[in-house]
Design a protein around this motif. Structure first.
Motif, mmCIF file in Angstrom:
data_model
loop_
_atom_site.group_PDB
_atom_site.id
_atom_site.type_symbol
_atom_site.label_atom_id
_atom_site.label_comp_id
_atom_site.label_asym_id
_atom_site.label_seq_id
_atom_site.Cartn_x
_atom_site.Cartn_y
_atom_site.Cartn_z
ATOM 1 N N ALA A 593 5.388 -3.361 1.751
ATOM 2 C CA ALA A 593 4.080 -3.831 2.201
ATOM 3 C C ALA A 593 3.260 -4.216 0.985
ATOM 4 O O ALA A 593 3.283 -3.521 -0.038
ATOM 5 C CB ALA A 593 3.360 -2.752 3.005
ATOM 6 N N ALA A 594 2.516 -5.339 1.079
ATOM 7 C CA ALA A 594 1.703 -5.828 -0.035
ATOM 8 C C ALA A 594 0.520 -6.599 0.515
ATOM 9 O O ALA A 594 0.560 -7.130 1.636
ATOM 10 C CB ALA A 594 2.534 -6.700 -0.960
ATOM 11 N N THR A 632 -10.835 1.050 6.501
ATOM 12 C CA THR A 632 -10.769 1.465 5.087
ATOM 13 C C THR A 632 -11.909 2.400 4.705
ATOM 14 O O THR A 632 -11.759 3.193 3.768
ATOM 15 C CB THR A 632 -10.792 0.225 4.194
ATOM 16 O OG1 THR A 632 -11.969 -0.551 4.480
ATOM 17 C CG2 THR A 632 -9.567 -0.642 4.442
ATOM 18 N N GLU A 633 -13.042 2.339 5.423
ATOM 19 C CA GLU A 633 -14.186 3.192 5.088
ATOM 20 C C GLU A 633 -14.280 4.420 5.998
ATOM 21 O O GLU A 633 -15.308 5.090 6.029
ATOM 22 C CB GLU A 633 -15.478 2.386 5.170
ATOM 23 C CG GLU A 633 -15.548 1.293 4.109
ATOM 24 C CD GLU A 633 -16.835 0.500 4.174
ATOM 25 O OE1 GLU A 633 -17.696 0.833 5.020
ATOM 26 O OE2 GLU A 633 -16.983 -0.447 3.389
ATOM 27 N N THR A 643 -7.896 1.105 1.199
ATOM 28 C CA THR A 643 -6.876 0.066 1.419
ATOM 29 C C THR A 643 -5.485 0.536 1.008
ATOM 30 O O THR A 643 -4.492 0.182 1.649
ATOM 31 C CB THR A 643 -7.259 -1.202 0.646
ATOM 32 O OG1 THR A 643 -7.449 -0.875 -0.745
ATOM 33 C CG2 THR A 643 -8.553 -1.811 1.180
ATOM 34 N N ASP A 644 -5.401 1.310 -0.061
ATOM 35 C CA ASP A 644 -4.080 1.769 -0.510
ATOM 36 C C ASP A 644 -3.439 2.678 0.533
ATOM 37 O O ASP A 644 -2.219 2.594 0.777
ATOM 38 C CB ASP A 644 -4.200 2.508 -1.844
ATOM 39 C CG ASP A 644 -4.591 1.578 -2.985
ATOM 40 O OD1 ASP A 644 -4.390 0.353 -2.838
ATOM 41 O OD2 ASP A 644 -5.104 2.080 -4.011
ATOM 42 N N ARG A 645 -4.219 3.554 1.141
ATOM 43 C CA ARG A 645 -3.657 4.437 2.164
ATOM 44 C C ARG A 645 -3.223 3.616 3.385
ATOM 45 O O ARG A 645 -2.234 3.956 4.052
ATOM 46 C CB ARG A 645 -4.688 5.508 2.551
ATOM 47 C CG ARG A 645 -4.115 6.563 3.489
ATOM 48 C CD ARG A 645 -5.105 7.686 3.770
ATOM 49 N NE ARG A 645 -5.038 8.718 2.727
ATOM 50 C CZ ARG A 645 -5.948 8.905 1.797
ATOM 51 N NH1 ARG A 645 -7.013 8.122 1.744
ATOM 52 N NH2 ARG A 645 -5.837 9.851 0.877
ATOM 53 N N ALA A 650 1.364 1.536 6.473
ATOM 54 C CA ALA A 650 2.054 0.417 7.122
ATOM 55 C C ALA A 650 3.502 0.292 6.666
ATOM 56 O O ALA A 650 4.359 -0.192 7.430
ATOM 57 C CB ALA A 650 1.297 -0.879 6.861
ATOM 58 N N ALA A 651 3.799 0.683 5.452
ATOM 59 C CA ALA A 651 5.133 0.462 4.881
ATOM 60 C C ALA A 651 6.249 1.039 5.746
ATOM 61 O O ALA A 651 7.272 0.375 5.972
ATOM 62 C CB ALA A 651 5.184 1.033 3.467
#
Length: 691
Positions: A593-594, A632-633, A643-645, A650-651
């Motif tokens: 995921a990216a 994200t918040e 966003t990283d979490r 999602a990965a």
């Protein structure tokens, strides 16, 4: 305090003062006057060497001055004349009298005692202990005097204030002594005891019984709490239940009531002393009633505050109405029923409870009965008249209308207590509960209406269903903010383009409420119109930005637009435009995921914007995940979901359908914190479903 020797102008009361002492003072009418008068008399007794008369003189002085302060309420003149035979004390007030009149009595005369018992209990003591006494009525007021002679002294040695001597009656051996009378009058409750009345009443009763030679007695008190008359104090044997038993009612206010019972032989002093004892006890019972009433009112205020807090916490109509009977029963009644008025004016039972759960079926049956004399008819009358209405059997009680902001919402019916009817304080509390309950119901209804409006408006901003397209999978998840009466600014949409492609849109308008919803609807409709006319996406974004700037609402909008259509082979070509929105996550079907895309300018802030185009090719099984900042918040204490979490969550979902990916990410965001969402959560997934 004035303390002077009386000159010749002092009046006839000084005529008999030979080699004695004389005082004349004027005192104010307040609670300190009896003590000051006793001090004057005590000084004269000491100066005239008449200490053996101290007990009687001080007791009678206290009675006369207290009586004058209580009834005349004017300044008092105290005249004290002592001679070698005895002492004369005159207490004069300045209240208007009924003419010039002199009344003189001799000690222990039975006829005079009956007259005294009607005029005042204090004069009973004067008549008992004084050698002579009398009352003088003058144009300036009234004076009461008494004469005390030394035992064995010649009474002709002293004179009364009018100068006429009166022989002393023979001593009554059965009469109470001065010490016993003083103890009876000075007995007081223990101010430090938790409940001083029983011991105080027992002490009064025992002293009274000993003074009149009673074989037994009892004091019964009803505090109006449903317990009936209880024995407050008892002395000796059980009082006889016959006509000879001396009964004196206690002079107390409702709901208190009671009487003093005395098993005593008839005598000149038995009833007057019993009445005097009852009056002394009644004074302290009144203090107890007022103290308990104050404590009870404080408890009611606490109850009303707690009830208001509980009712205010509920914004659900059904829950609020179910809570009201639980607050009332059993504290304010045996049963309680809440009826609400529908749009046709009919009463509908909303909630009911009974202290005895086995009685609930009968209560529901009685409440459902109709007829001219039924409880339903009385409830309708209370609702129409907006007044308290009593309810008859079999479920006795009364009904209070529920009125809030001038609207008649229904009725609150309450059954009487098991042992007694509601007192005025309880009725007032119930009426207050009804007002607060009606306001809580109205507030809950207003909130429910706001919630329905917000939900309807929110649903109008979202597509009722996502389109079904061969080879393309669409899925969305939307979670409104924790306040379901507020409309959020998040939205998403999937729109067909004239060239056969599909436009995926997700956006977030700043703020919440009706104004944010209005801007959201404007953005959604303008995009649909512009792309429906075949405008390129960069031009559509520019025109939308101009519209928001010209509107001048102070609100801005972030957008992510993706035009998706068939590409080479089984690929999907995506043209991605970001206007200040977070970059989407590209989830590869084979794993990984990216973030993709290039950020641009939010709409509605600047006159010109930039929105670079990113071309993305989606292989079969690849997904593009769009989201708003509500994801994200999402906050847990000071930590954000971020966003990283989101990317890491999602990965592991590679290869899953769009519906599963959207649902799993929604669950991950919601489960991140136990608190309700502070912002709307919107997730939109685009997936290449080609094989």
């Amino acid at each position: 305090m004035e303390d002077t020797r009386v000159s010749a102008e002092a009046g006839p009361a000084t005529a008999g003062a030979r080699n004695g002492a004389v005082r004349h003072v004027r005192l104010p009418a307040d609670r300190r006057t009896p003590a000051a008068a006793r001090a004057v008399v005590r000084s004269v007794l000491t100066e005239a060497h008449l200490d053996e008369l101290a007990n009687e003189a001080l007791l009678l002085t206290t009675e006369l001055t207290t009586n004058a302060v209580e009834h005349a309420r004017t300044e008092l003149d105290i005249d004290v004349v002592a001679d070698e035979v005895g002492l004369t004390v005159t207490v004069s007030d300045f209240a208007a009298g009924s003419g010039d009149e002199l009344t003189v009595g001799t000690r222990n005369d039975a006829t005079e005692i009956n007259e005294v018992s009607e005029r005042g209990r204090g004069l009973l003591l004067v008549d008992h202990f004084a050698s002579r006494w009398g009352t003088t009525y003058l144009p300036t007021g009234k004076g009461v005097w008494f004469r005390l002679d030394r035992p064995g002294a010649d009474p002709r040695g002293g004179t009364d204030p009018e100068g006429s001597a009166t022989p002393i009656a023979a001593d009554d051996r059965s009469a109470p002594s001065a010490n016993a009378m003083s103890e009876l009058m000075q007995t007081a409750p223990d101010m430090y005891a938790d409940d001083p009345l029983p011991d105080f009443a027992a002490g009064l009763l025992s002293r009274l019984a000993e003074m009149v030679g009673a074989a037994g007695g009892a004091i019964r008190l009803d505090r109006g709490d449903g317990q009936g008359r209880q024995v407050l104090a008892r002395f000796g044997r059980q009082p006889r239940d016959d006509s000879e038993l001396l009964r004196v009612p206690l002079t107390v206010h409702r709901p208190y009531g009671g009487e003093l019972e005395l098993d005593a032989a008839p005598s000149a002093y038995a009833r007057p002393l019993a009445v005097l004892t009852a009056e002394r006890l009644s004074l302290h019972l009144e203090n107890d009633r007022l103290r308990r009433a104050d404590v009870r009112r404080q408890a009611w205020l606490t109850f009303l505050a707690e009830a208001s807090e509980l009712l205010a916490q509920s914004l659900d109509v059904e829950l609020t109405m179910a809570l009201i009977p639980q607050l009332v029963v059993p504290r304010l009644g045996q049963w309680c029923a809440v009826h609400t008025t529908d749009e046709w004016g009919r009463l509908r039972l909303a909630a009911a409870t009974h202290a005895d759960e086995s009685m609930l079926p009968q209560l529901h049956k009685v409440l459902a009965e109709t007829g001219q004399d039924s409880i339903q008819a009385r409830l309708r009358e209370a609702s129409r008249s907006a007044a308290q209405i009593p309810l008859g059997g079999p479920m006795e009680g009364f009904a209070v209308p529920l009125i809030a902001r001038g609207q008649r919402l229904g009725t609150l019916a309450v059954g009487r207590h098991q042992r007694h009817r509601h007192d005025p304080d309880e009725v007032a509390v119930l009426e207050d509960v009804a007002r607060r309950a009606a306001l809580a119901i109205e507030n809950a209804r207003i909130h429910a209406e706001r919630r329905r409006v917000a939900q309807t408006l929110q649903q109008s901003l979202l597509p009722p269903a996502l389109p079904l397209v061969d080879g393309i999978g669409f899925a969305a998840e939307y979670v409104p903010t924790g306040d379901d009466a507020e409309v959020g600014g998040d939205f998403y949409d999937v729109v067909p383009l004239p060239d056969g492609r599909w436009l995926v849109v997700i956006g977030d308008v700043s703020g919440k409420g009706v104004q944010a919803a209005a801007v959201t609807g404007l953005v959604r409709d303008v995009i649909r119109v512009l792309v429906g006319d075949g405008k390129p996406l960069p031009e559509a974004l520019a025109r939308l930005n101009e519209t928001l700037v010209e509107r001048g609402s102070g609100r801005y909008c972030t957008l992510a637009l993706a035009a998706v259509g068939p590409g080479d082979g089984n690929q999907l070509d995506v043209a991605l435009h970001l206007a200040g929105h977070d970059r989407p996550v590209l989830l590869a079907g084979k794993g990984g995921a990216a973030f993709v895309g290039t950020g641009g300018t939010a709409l509605g802030l600047l006159d010109t914007i930039t929105s670079p185009t990113a071309q993305i090719a989606l292989a079969p099984g690849d997904s593009l995940i769009f989201y708003t900042d509500g994801v994200t918040e999402r906050r847990r204490g000071r930590e954000l979901f971020g966003t990283d979490r989101l990317r890491d969550a999602a990965a592991p979902l590679a290869g899953y359908s769009a519906d599963v990916v959207a649902a799993r990410l929604r669950a991950a965001a919601i489960n991140f914190s136990v608190e309700p969402p502070r912002d709307d959560i919107a997730i939109l997934v685009l997936r290449n479903d080609m094989v």
